[in-house]
Every structure is written in structure tokens, then in C-alpha cells.
Enzyme design. Sequence first.
Site, PDB file in Angstrom:
ATOM      1  N   ASP A 126       0.842  -1.190   0.000  1.00 47.21           N
ATOM      2  CA  ASP A 126       0.000   0.000   0.000  1.00 47.21           C
ATOM      3  C   ASP A 126       0.880   1.243   0.000  1.00 47.21           C
ATOM      4  O   ASP A 126       1.903   1.282   0.680  1.00 47.21           O
ATOM      5  CB  ASP A 126      -0.911  -0.019   1.233  1.00 47.21           C
ATOM      6  CG  ASP A 126      -1.991   1.046   1.144  1.00 47.21           C
ATOM      7  OD1 ASP A 126      -2.452   1.343   0.019  1.00 47.21           O
ATOM      8  OD2 ASP A 126      -2.374   1.582   2.198  1.00 47.21           O
ATOM      9  N   HIS A 133      -4.194  14.022   0.580  1.00 46.38           N
ATOM     10  CA  HIS A 133      -4.287  13.178   1.777  1.00 46.38           C
ATOM     11  C   HIS A 133      -3.036  13.335   2.647  1.00 46.38           C
ATOM     12  O   HIS A 133      -3.125  13.568   3.861  1.00 46.38           O
ATOM     13  CB  HIS A 133      -4.471  11.712   1.377  1.00 46.38           C
ATOM     14  CG  HIS A 133      -4.380  10.748   2.507  1.00 46.38           C
ATOM     15  ND1 HIS A 133      -5.355  10.642   3.475  1.00 46.38           N
ATOM     16  CD2 HIS A 133      -3.420   9.851   2.856  1.00 46.38           C
ATOM     17  CE1 HIS A 133      -5.005   9.717   4.364  1.00 46.38           C
ATOM     18  NE2 HIS A 133      -3.835   9.216   4.010  1.00 46.38           N
ATOM     19  N   ARG A 142       1.609  17.453  12.231  1.00 48.03           N
ATOM     20  CA  ARG A 142       2.851  18.232  12.332  1.00 48.03           C
ATOM     21  C   ARG A 142       2.661  19.708  12.017  1.00 48.03           C
ATOM     22  O   ARG A 142       3.608  20.478  12.067  1.00 48.03           O
ATOM     23  CB  ARG A 142       3.901  17.669  11.360  1.00 48.03           C
ATOM     24  CG  ARG A 142       4.465  16.310  11.752  1.00 48.03           C
ATOM     25  CD  ARG A 142       5.512  15.831  10.768  1.00 48.03           C
ATOM     26  NE  ARG A 142       4.912  15.575   9.456  1.00 48.03           N
ATOM     27  CZ  ARG A 142       4.349  14.420   9.117  1.00 48.03           C
ATOM     28  NH1 ARG A 142       4.315  13.418   9.972  1.00 48.03           N
ATOM     29  NH2 ARG A 142       3.806  14.252   7.927  1.00 48.03           N
ATOM     30  N   GLU A 199     -10.156   4.009   3.909  1.00 44.48           N
ATOM     31  CA  GLU A 199      -9.338   4.778   2.982  1.00 44.48           C
ATOM     32  C   GLU A 199      -9.809   4.454   1.580  1.00 44.48           C
ATOM     33  O   GLU A 199      -9.798   3.288   1.163  1.00 44.48           O
ATOM     34  CB  GLU A 199      -7.841   4.456   3.154  1.00 44.48           C
ATOM     35  CG  GLU A 199      -7.291   5.012   4.461  1.00 44.48           C
ATOM     36  CD  GLU A 199      -5.772   4.973   4.573  1.00 44.48           C
ATOM     37  OE1 GLU A 199      -5.141   4.180   3.834  1.00 44.48           O
ATOM     38  OE2 GLU A 199      -5.225   5.734   5.400  1.00 44.48           O
ATOM     39  N   GLU A 201      -9.292   4.110  -2.080  1.00 41.47           N
ATOM     40  CA  GLU A 201      -8.109   3.933  -2.919  1.00 41.47           C
ATOM     41  C   GLU A 201      -8.471   3.185  -4.200  1.00 41.47           C
ATOM     42  O   GLU A 201      -9.546   2.599  -4.311  1.00 41.47           O
ATOM     43  CB  GLU A 201      -7.025   3.109  -2.180  1.00 41.47           C
ATOM     44  CG  GLU A 201      -6.610   3.707  -0.850  1.00 41.47           C
ATOM     45  CD  GLU A 201      -5.350   3.074  -0.260  1.00 41.47           C
ATOM     46  OE1 GLU A 201      -4.568   2.447  -1.003  1.00 41.47           O
ATOM     47  OE2 GLU A 201      -5.161   3.222   0.963  1.00 41.47           O
ATOM     48  N   ASP A 231      -8.942   0.482   2.133  1.00 43.85           N
ATOM     49  CA  ASP A 231      -7.906   0.092   3.087  1.00 43.85           C
ATOM     50  C   ASP A 231      -8.396   0.461   4.491  1.00 43.85           C
ATOM     51  O   ASP A 231      -8.119   1.547   4.990  1.00 43.85           O
ATOM     52  CB  ASP A 231      -6.608   0.835   2.722  1.00 43.85           C
ATOM     53  CG  ASP A 231      -5.510   0.620   3.729  1.00 43.85           C
ATOM     54  OD1 ASP A 231      -5.527  -0.404   4.420  1.00 43.85           O
ATOM     55  OD2 ASP A 231      -4.627   1.499   3.831  1.00 43.85           O
ATOM     56  N   ARG A 235      -7.019   4.095  13.246  1.00 42.73           N
ATOM     57  CA  ARG A 235      -6.158   5.286  13.462  1.00 42.73           C
ATOM     58  C   ARG A 235      -5.496   5.292  14.826  1.00 42.73           C
ATOM     59  O   ARG A 235      -4.377   5.799  14.971  1.00 42.73           O
ATOM     60  CB  ARG A 235      -6.989   6.564  13.301  1.00 42.73           C
ATOM     61  CG  ARG A 235      -7.685   6.704  11.978  1.00 42.73           C
ATOM     62  CD  ARG A 235      -6.697   6.742  10.839  1.00 42.73           C
ATOM     63  NE  ARG A 235      -7.395   6.815   9.554  1.00 42.73           N
ATOM     64  CZ  ARG A 235      -6.804   6.612   8.390  1.00 42.73           C
ATOM     65  NH1 ARG A 235      -5.519   6.287   8.333  1.00 42.73           N
ATOM     66  NH2 ARG A 235      -7.491   6.688   7.274  1.00 42.73           N
ATOM     67  N   GLN A 238      -2.705   2.779  14.842  1.00 41.41           N
ATOM     68  CA  GLN A 238      -1.641   3.318  13.985  1.00 41.41           C
ATOM     69  C   GLN A 238      -0.828   4.407  14.703  1.00 41.41           C
ATOM     70  O   GLN A 238       0.401   4.427  14.639  1.00 41.41           O
ATOM     71  CB  GLN A 238      -2.266   3.884  12.708  1.00 41.41           C
ATOM     72  CG  GLN A 238      -1.247   4.296  11.649  1.00 41.41           C
ATOM     73  CD  GLN A 238      -1.925   4.737  10.349  1.00 41.41           C
ATOM     74  OE1 GLN A 238      -3.144   4.625  10.207  1.00 41.41           O
ATOM     75  NE2 GLN A 238      -1.139   5.232   9.408  1.00 41.41           N
ATOM     76  N   LYS A 251      -3.402  -1.709   9.845  1.00 40.00           N
ATOM     77  CA  LYS A 251      -3.821  -1.898   8.463  1.00 40.00           C
ATOM     78  C   LYS A 251      -4.050  -3.367   8.128  1.00 40.00           C
ATOM     79  O   LYS A 251      -4.284  -3.704   6.978  1.00 40.00           O
ATOM     80  CB  LYS A 251      -2.714  -1.370   7.534  1.00 40.00           C
ATOM     81  CG  LYS A 251      -2.344   0.073   7.764  1.00 40.00           C
ATOM     82  CD  LYS A 251      -3.378   0.986   7.167  1.00 40.00           C
ATOM     83  CE  LYS A 251      -2.861   2.413   7.092  1.00 40.00           C
ATOM     84  NZ  LYS A 251      -3.770   3.256   6.301  1.00 40.00           N
ATOM     85  N   THR A 255      -8.668  -5.480   3.873  1.00 47.38           N
ATOM     86  CA  THR A 255      -8.630  -4.588   2.715  1.00 47.38           C
ATOM     87  C   THR A 255      -9.683  -5.129   1.761  1.00 47.38           C
ATOM     88  O   THR A 255      -9.602  -6.293   1.357  1.00 47.38           O
ATOM     89  CB  THR A 255      -7.239  -4.636   2.045  1.00 47.38           C
ATOM     90  OG1 THR A 255      -6.249  -4.286   3.015  1.00 47.38           O
ATOM     91  CG2 THR A 255      -7.155  -3.691   0.866  1.00 47.38           C
ATOM     92  N   THR A 347      -4.602   6.806  -0.158  1.00 47.59           N
ATOM     93  CA  THR A 347      -5.899   7.471  -0.069  1.00 47.59           C
ATOM     94  C   THR A 347      -6.007   8.601  -1.080  1.00 47.59           C
ATOM     95  O   THR A 347      -5.086   9.398  -1.227  1.00 47.59           O
ATOM     96  CB  THR A 347      -6.100   8.038   1.354  1.00 47.59           C
ATOM     97  OG1 THR A 347      -5.845   7.000   2.270  1.00 47.59           O
ATOM     98  CG2 THR A 347      -7.507   8.574   1.535  1.00 47.59           C
ATOM     99  N   GLU A 361      -9.714  12.607   7.747  1.00 47.77           N
ATOM    100  CA  GLU A 361      -9.674  13.944   7.143  1.00 47.77           C
ATOM    101  C   GLU A 361     -11.044  14.622   7.174  1.00 47.77           C
ATOM    102  O   GLU A 361     -11.148  15.817   7.442  1.00 47.77           O
ATOM    103  CB  GLU A 361      -9.213  13.839   5.688  1.00 47.77           C
ATOM    104  CG  GLU A 361      -7.801  13.348   5.520  1.00 47.77           C
ATOM    105  CD  GLU A 361      -7.591  12.853   4.093  1.00 47.77           C
ATOM    106  OE1 GLU A 361      -7.260  13.676   3.236  1.00 47.77           O
ATOM    107  OE2 GLU A 361      -7.789  11.648   3.838  1.00 47.77           O
TER     108      GLU A 361
HETATM  109 MN    MN Z   1      -3.884   3.096   2.606  1.00 43.87          MN
END
Ligand code: MN
Length: 416
Positions: A126, A133, A142, A199, A201, A231, A235, A238, A251, A255, A347, A361
Site C-alpha cells: 500500500d 491526503h 505536524r 481509505e 483507494e 484500506d 487510526r 496506527q 492496516k 482490505t 488514499t 480527514e
Molecule cells: Mn492506505
Amino acid sequence: MTDLIRSWIDSANSAETEFPLNNLPYGVFRNADGGLRCGVAIGDMILNVSRMEEDGKLDLPKPSIFAAGVWNDFMDLGPNVWADFRELLIKALAEGSPRQKELEFYLVPMSSVEMAMPFRVSEYTDFYAGRHHAFNVGTMFRGAENALPPNWLHIPIGYNGRASSVVVSGTDVRRPWGQLKGPEMDAPVFAPSKRFDLELEMGAIVGQHSDGPISVQEADDMIFGYVLLNDWSARDIQAWEYQPLGPFQAKATATTISPWIVTKAALEPFRTATPEREKELLPYLQEPGPMLYDIDLEVGLAPNDKAETTISRTNYNEMYYSAAQQLTHHASSGCPMRVGDLLGSGTISGPEKGNRGSLLELSWGGKEPLTLETGETRSFLEDGDRLTLRGHARGAGFRVGFGACTGKLLPALERN
Ligand code: MN
């Protein structure tokens, strides 16, 4: 713009169908006795090519290509056979074909069968190649100044995922347990994920093997076709696990891919270029021509089978890196690629809020919950939520689709 190729199957000539003769996507269905059969979608029917092969109705260079009930052996035959087979199908299914009576016997109503995995996934990788994204997620973690990591404009960033949990549309997905630690917690806990997400994709399917570095053109030639891909992502798992080696259990739950592989040949009229480079790419990653596709994408969310809300609309042409560039980068170290390898695009978000391809998002990390048409709100997925991805390339009076890519979220197991 390309025109509709008319078929003797009426439903394939409708502006609404996802499967006109221009498309001819490849899938696998279960017949009445549970056996797996390779089929080609046309209008509201499936042409049973496994049965045609058994009856000697196909002209393929090797025997028993469809016997395994997946498309891998066919992919292995290579691009010339892919092209010849598509031409045979178009001739046989086109309006006025002399083979109509003969082929009617091999048509199965799509509504009467269940779909299965269209190919055996060799390995799954992936990527993180959608700029909007990456910018959105980076901004949340950040700040906008340092949103894109320093390598992002130079490398299509990816991680090796799990082939074992790639499932076909329609498969239920169980909310995972995992190790969680929020910034306010002193120590991690092991508990069901509270921030489970999707996600949006596209998946590219590698149809030829390689052994050593390949050019971007060679990579594009190796790609067999594309699927829609969700996907599923935890969160909170992760956030705690991802440094320093990237996502792992976050992840690995599932999928989901669409049931139909839309071939590169069907998408050819919809080719479009990646956006202008902000930083010039190293020569091995430069594209010799347009290698993305203009495919409208959307995500529907339906809580407990109630009314569905479209939560995102975007387009595959928003990617910064094409699948061919990703495949080239993947092989650049000498890593051999195999028939049946699956590459997730990353994504796909667009520039506006309504174009974001994940709830992370859309709800801006949970700070701005969405309101659904049922009046409920969502920051992340709730048990019973059904997600459905759809994708269409649009020609003059017709569209090319992948079939719905759907899955329902089941509650976590009581204990793990
Ligand atoms: Mn992904």
C-alpha cells in the site's frame, strides 16, 4: 470522447450500466454447486468463460487457464493474449455478431450469483501517494508548515501490507482489537479500536512478473487492470505503533476490493497525466506519457442499513504518483514482482473538504464530526456502518464501472 460499442445484450447499451461492451471487466462468481467460475460482466449478465473454455469455445494458447477459478493463469499469458482475448469478446458480444445464439447459453444473470475474489493476491503493498491526503494528515500531526515529509515529493512512499486479509466486496469486517495509547494516557491498553476508518483507494494488479529494476513504461505494460480498494484503518492503533517502521496491525484487519477487475485496455480512453512536479523526479521515476486515469470516485456510508449518505466525491486523477511509478519504485531495489501482486494507490483525496477519502480527514481527526442524512453524526465508523465505494470513468453516453466495493463493520469480539 469515445462512443458506446453496442452489444446484442440490451442491458449493456444503457447509459446506466457499469458494464457496457466498452468495459468487459473480469471477475469470479460461485455457481449453484459452489464452484468458482471466471466470468466477464456485460450489462446485467456474466459470460461464463470457465464453461466456454471447458466446451472448447475459446482460443487460448494453453489449456485449463480458467480451471483454478481465478484470473492469475490468464494474466500470466501476457499482454498479447490479453489483447487478443478482449478482441474476441468484443466481436462475439457486439451487435450483429454471428455467435449470439451460441453465446446466449453461457450467460448467467448477475443478480443470481455471489461474487468471489477475482484473483489470488500474491502480495499486497500500500502506498501513500495522494498529495491532498498526505498534506491533510501531515497538517493534523505536524502543522501545515511541515505537512509533507521531506522525502514525499521524491519517493512514492509505501509499506508492505498483508495479502491474507484482502477480501472481496460484500465481506463483513470485524472491528479490531489493538494496543492503544492516547497522549493523555500513562500506559497503553489492549482494547477494541475506537477510531476505525476507511481509505478510498484504487488497486493496481500486476499481471506480469519481473526480476530486477524496470522502467516506468515497462511497469505500465505489466499492469493488468484496476479495482476499487478500501484500506480499512485503525487510526488509534496506527498512532501508537507507526514509529519507526510504519503501519502494521492498524492496516492488517482487512482490505476490501471491488468484485470486477477493469482492464487497462478498457481504461485506455480515460488516460490522464499526473500533476506538474513540484520537484523534478529522479530519471528512473519519470513518466514517458500519461499514466493516471480520469475515474470519478465516491464513498457512501449507511448506518445499520438505513439511508446512505455520500460522504466523499473525488477522482483518481488527483494522485501525485501513478501505479506505474509505484511499481517501478517497488522493483528499483531488485525486488521481484509477481503475477497477482496488488498495489494500493494510497488514499485519494481532492482539494475540497467534500473530496476527502477518509473519515480522519473528513472529521479532521474527530474535531468536526459529519452529519449524515439520518441525522446521526460520525467522526469514525460505528458498528453496523456499511461503506460502499463506487467508481466510474465516463464516455459519451456510457460509463465504465467496477461494481460496488462494499463491506459492513461488525462489532469487536467480546474478548480477544
Ligand atoms: Mn492506505
